[in-house]
Write a protein that holds these residues in place. Structure first.
Motif, PDB file in Angstrom:
ATOM      1  N   SER A   1      -1.538  -5.241   3.507  1.00 39.31           N
ATOM      2  CA  SER A   1      -1.144  -3.906   3.027  1.00 39.31           C
ATOM      3  C   SER A   1       0.285  -3.560   3.442  1.00 39.31           C
ATOM      4  CB  SER A   1      -2.107  -2.836   3.532  1.00 39.31           C
ATOM      5  OG  SER A   1      -1.911  -2.569   4.898  1.00 39.31           O
ATOM      6  N   GLN A   2       0.748  -4.110   4.555  1.00 40.70           N
ATOM      7  CA  GLN A   2       2.090  -3.770   5.035  1.00 40.70           C
ATOM      8  C   GLN A   2       3.061  -4.951   4.889  1.00 40.70           C
ATOM      9  OE1 GLN A   2       2.386  -0.495   5.779  1.00 40.70           O
ATOM     10  NE2 GLN A   2       0.209  -0.374   5.335  1.00 40.70           N
TER      11      GLN A   2
ATOM     12  N   ASN B   1      -7.625   4.446  -1.826  1.00 43.17           N
ATOM     13  CA  ASN B   1      -7.326   5.632  -1.013  1.00 43.17           C
ATOM     14  C   ASN B   1      -7.221   6.893  -1.875  1.00 43.17           C
ATOM     15  OD1 ASN B   1      -4.699   5.698  -2.156  1.00 43.17           O
ATOM     16  ND2 ASN B   1      -3.776   4.598  -0.449  1.00 43.17           N
TER      17      ASN B   1
ATOM     18  N   CYS C   1      -5.267   0.392   9.918  1.00 38.58           N
ATOM     19  CA  CYS C   1      -5.553  -0.491   8.774  1.00 38.58           C
ATOM     20  C   CYS C   1      -6.076  -1.863   9.226  1.00 38.58           C
ATOM     21  CB  CYS C   1      -4.296  -0.693   7.932  1.00 38.58           C
ATOM     22  SG  CYS C   1      -4.618  -1.682   6.469  1.00 38.58           S
TER      23      CYS C   1
ATOM     24  N   CYS D   1       0.857  -1.191   0.000  1.00 43.18           N
ATOM     25  CA  CYS D   1       0.000   0.000   0.000  1.00 43.18           C
ATOM     26  C   CYS D   1       0.888   1.234   0.000  1.00 43.18           C
ATOM     27  CB  CYS D   1      -0.920   0.024   1.220  1.00 43.18           C
ATOM     28  SG  CYS D   1      -2.087   1.417   1.148  1.00 43.18           S
TER      29      CYS D   1
ATOM     30  N   TYR E   1      -9.295  -4.453  -0.703  1.00 39.53           N
ATOM     31  CA  TYR E   1      -8.550  -4.943   0.482  1.00 39.53           C
ATOM     32  C   TYR E   1      -7.157  -4.333   0.645  1.00 39.53           C
ATOM     33  CZ  TYR E   1     -12.380  -8.271   0.520  1.00 39.53           C
ATOM     34  OH  TYR E   1     -13.619  -8.820   0.503  1.00 39.53           O
ATOM     35  N   ASN E   2      -6.296  -4.408  -0.383  1.00 41.33           N
ATOM     36  CA  ASN E   2      -5.081  -3.576  -0.289  1.00 41.33           C
ATOM     37  C   ASN E   2      -5.276  -2.432  -1.291  1.00 41.33           C
ATOM     38  OD1 ASN E   2      -4.553  -4.986  -2.728  1.00 41.33           O
ATOM     39  ND2 ASN E   2      -2.388  -4.467  -2.532  1.00 41.33           N
ATOM     40  N   GLU E   3      -4.266  -1.620  -1.520  1.00 39.83           N
ATOM     41  CA  GLU E   3      -4.473  -0.439  -2.358  1.00 39.83           C
ATOM     42  C   GLU E   3      -4.276  -0.756  -3.844  1.00 39.83           C
ATOM     43  OE1 GLU E   3      -5.724   2.549  -2.054  1.00 39.83           O
ATOM     44  OE2 GLU E   3      -5.336   2.620  -4.204  1.00 39.83           O
TER      45      GLU E   3
ATOM     46  N   PHE F   1       0.057   3.842   1.653  1.00 38.49           N
ATOM     47  CA  PHE F   1      -0.162   4.443   2.981  1.00 38.49           C
ATOM     48  C   PHE F   1       0.305   3.475   4.057  1.00 38.49           C
ATOM     49  CE2 PHE F   1      -4.035   7.501   2.195  1.00 38.49           C
ATOM     50  CZ  PHE F   1      -3.369   8.097   1.150  1.00 38.49           C
ATOM     51  N   LYS F   2       0.393   4.003   5.286  1.00 36.45           N
ATOM     52  CA  LYS F   2       0.695   3.152   6.453  1.00 36.45           C
ATOM     53  C   LYS F   2      -0.312   3.492   7.545  1.00 36.45           C
ATOM     54  CE  LYS F   2       5.672   3.583   5.508  1.00 36.45           C
ATOM     55  NZ  LYS F   2       5.821   2.371   4.738  1.00 36.45           N
ATOM     56  N   CYS F   3      -1.594   3.365   7.240  1.00 38.32           N
ATOM     57  CA  CYS F   3      -2.616   3.810   8.196  1.00 38.32           C
ATOM     58  C   CYS F   3      -2.513   3.048   9.513  1.00 38.32           C
ATOM     59  CB  CYS F   3      -4.011   3.614   7.619  1.00 38.32           C
ATOM     60  SG  CYS F   3      -4.261   4.543   6.120  1.00 38.32           S
TER      61      CYS F   3
ATOM     62  N   LYS G   1     -10.306  10.269   4.066  1.00 39.68           N
ATOM     63  CA  LYS G   1     -10.156   9.872   5.470  1.00 39.68           C
ATOM     64  C   LYS G   1     -10.367  11.051   6.402  1.00 39.68           C
ATOM     65  CE  LYS G   1      -7.151   6.151   3.939  1.00 39.68           C
ATOM     66  NZ  LYS G   1      -7.680   4.900   4.462  1.00 39.68           N
TER      67      LYS G   1
HETATM   68  S1  SF4 Z   1      -5.055  -0.543   2.760  1.00 38.20           S
HETATM   69 FE1  SF4 Z   1      -6.275   1.314   3.151  1.00 38.20          FE
HETATM   70  S2  SF4 Z   1      -6.394   1.469   5.386  1.00 38.20           S
HETATM   71 FE2  SF4 Z   1      -4.728   0.012   4.893  1.00 38.20          FE
HETATM   72  S3  SF4 Z   1      -2.858   1.248   4.879  1.00 38.20           S
HETATM   73 FE3  SF4 Z   1      -3.649   1.206   2.795  1.00 38.20          FE
HETATM   74  S4  SF4 Z   1      -4.969   3.020   2.588  1.00 38.20           S
HETATM   75 FE4  SF4 Z   1      -4.619   2.672   4.754  1.00 38.20          FE
END
Ligand code: SF4
Ligand code: SF4
Length: 361
Positions: free
Chosen positions: A97-98, A175, A91, A84, A146-148, A86-88, A199
């Protein structure tokens, strides 16, 4: 699967600059970008996740994306990869995503063992193999979720081209942190619908909670998609004490009203603590109820509440006479009161511009 990336510039000393998302990473040789899915090999940028999917996909109600005004009641063949932009801190899908690359050159580029231990496996498909699976499933829509998805750019471009030929609609759950050039490629290939997370309207929130610079690229993507005929719905996850004030909701609702139009479906969604728990509280129903009423009073016609039952927030009402058009419980319909040519049975309001596609009664 490793393929040459689109949309990058070559800089001096074999550095590259990626323009697929608004992070616009400058990447040194042998390094990956913030999303960890794009790597500089000897001055050329490659995507590491082309065709790499978490499992083979699942069949979800389209309302789960959430999309309420696009082919209501349809099934969305839903697929995801890893990584992803982002690193929300909140999440819910952080394990994909990470996920981290290992780049050992043997088992692929990801920590496959780690993913397996978390009950996931990564499969590799060619675009035509995915399309075959979707056609066989009978689903008429495919959702990247689910992921970006924006970081899966090359794969999405290639699969959307093929899906179009089968009359299968492509949906992004995103996102929205795109660049104008990446958005334009997605528009050109014919993405049909997007649920875009806004967001917060605050750069500070995006910095502290999501680890990126600003909300502006998200707003730009939403506007550009909408102006170019992509069906856009907005989701705002309300996190207690972080983006739940009256002012937060008003600012967001006014921006949607003024920039995307009053018929843009807007989903307020309940948060529960997950991952790094930026708030330890769940979103109370009265906060969602207040958001629903603020957005309605500002003039948004299709306001929804997600993740918690709300007496009106699951339903679609006629913007003209407030007649109940689609009643929902969870992701299922309780009733549909709309004529075959998509008019309000009470006042004749025409929904053809507001609700896209057939309603699967
Ligand atoms: S998948 Fe969505 S919630 Fe998760 S880190 Fe990425 S943008 Fe943020
Ligand atoms: S997609 Fe975004 S996060 Fe990933 S390398 Fe490119 S600019 Fe960086």
């Amino acid at each position: 699967m490793k393929v040459k990336a689109r949309l990058f510039d070559k800089l001096g000393e074999k550095k590259v600059k990626c323009h697929v998302c608004a992070n616009e990473c400058t990447i040194l040789p042998d390094n990956v970008g913030i999303c960890r899915t794009r790597k500089n090999f000897d001055g050329e940028l490659y995507s590491l996740i082309y065709g790499s999917m978490i499992s083979a996909g699942s069949l979800d109600p389209i309302e789960k994306k959430p999309l309420y005004n696009f082919w209501p009641g349809a099934i969305a063949y839903s697929i995801a990869s890893i990584g992803c932009s982002f690193k929300c801190q909140n999440c819910q899908n952080w394990s994909i995503s990470q996920a981290n690359p290992t780049d050992d050159g043997k088992e692929g580029f990801y920590d496959l063992e780690g993913l397996k231990n978390r009950g996931m496996h990564l499969i590799e498909l060619e675009p035509h193999q995915l399309v075959k699976k979707v056609v066989k499933s009978g689903a008429k829509t495919l959702a990247y979720t689910y992921n970006e998805p924006l970081i899966w750019h090359e794969w999405i471009i290639d699969t959307t081209n093929l899906l179009k030929k089968e009359n299968i609609k492509t949906i992004l759950v995103t996102n929205g942190y795109s660049t104008p050039e990446a958005s334009q490629e997605l528009i050109n290939v014919g993405i049909d619908a997007a649920n875009i997370d806004i967001k917060s309207m605050s750069d500070d929130f995006y910095k502290k909670i999501c680890g990126v610079k600003s909300v502006q690229p998200v707003l730009n993507t939403a506007k550009l998609f909408k102006e170019n005929g992509i069906h856009v719905e907005i989701t705002n996850l309300i996190i207690p004490d972080l983006n739940d004030s009256k002012n937060d909701i008003e600012e967001l609702s006014k921006w949607i009203f003024n920039n995307l139009g009053q018929n843009t479906p807007t989903h307020f969604s309940a948060y529960h603590p997950d991952f790094k728990t930026p708030s330890t509280k769940r979103t109370p129903l009265d906060v969602l109820d207040r958001a629903y009423n603020i957005a309605k009073n500002i003039g948004l016609n299709y306001v929804y509440v997600g993740n918690l039952p709300h007496n009106k927030g699951s339903n679609t009402y006629c913007p003209n006479c407030n007649h109940l058009i689609i009643g929902r419980r969870g992701y299922s319909f309780t009733n549909t009161n709309i004529t075959k040519d998509k008019k309000c049975p009470n006042c004749g309001y025409d929904f053809n511009n507001d609700i896209i596609g057939n309603i699967n009664r």
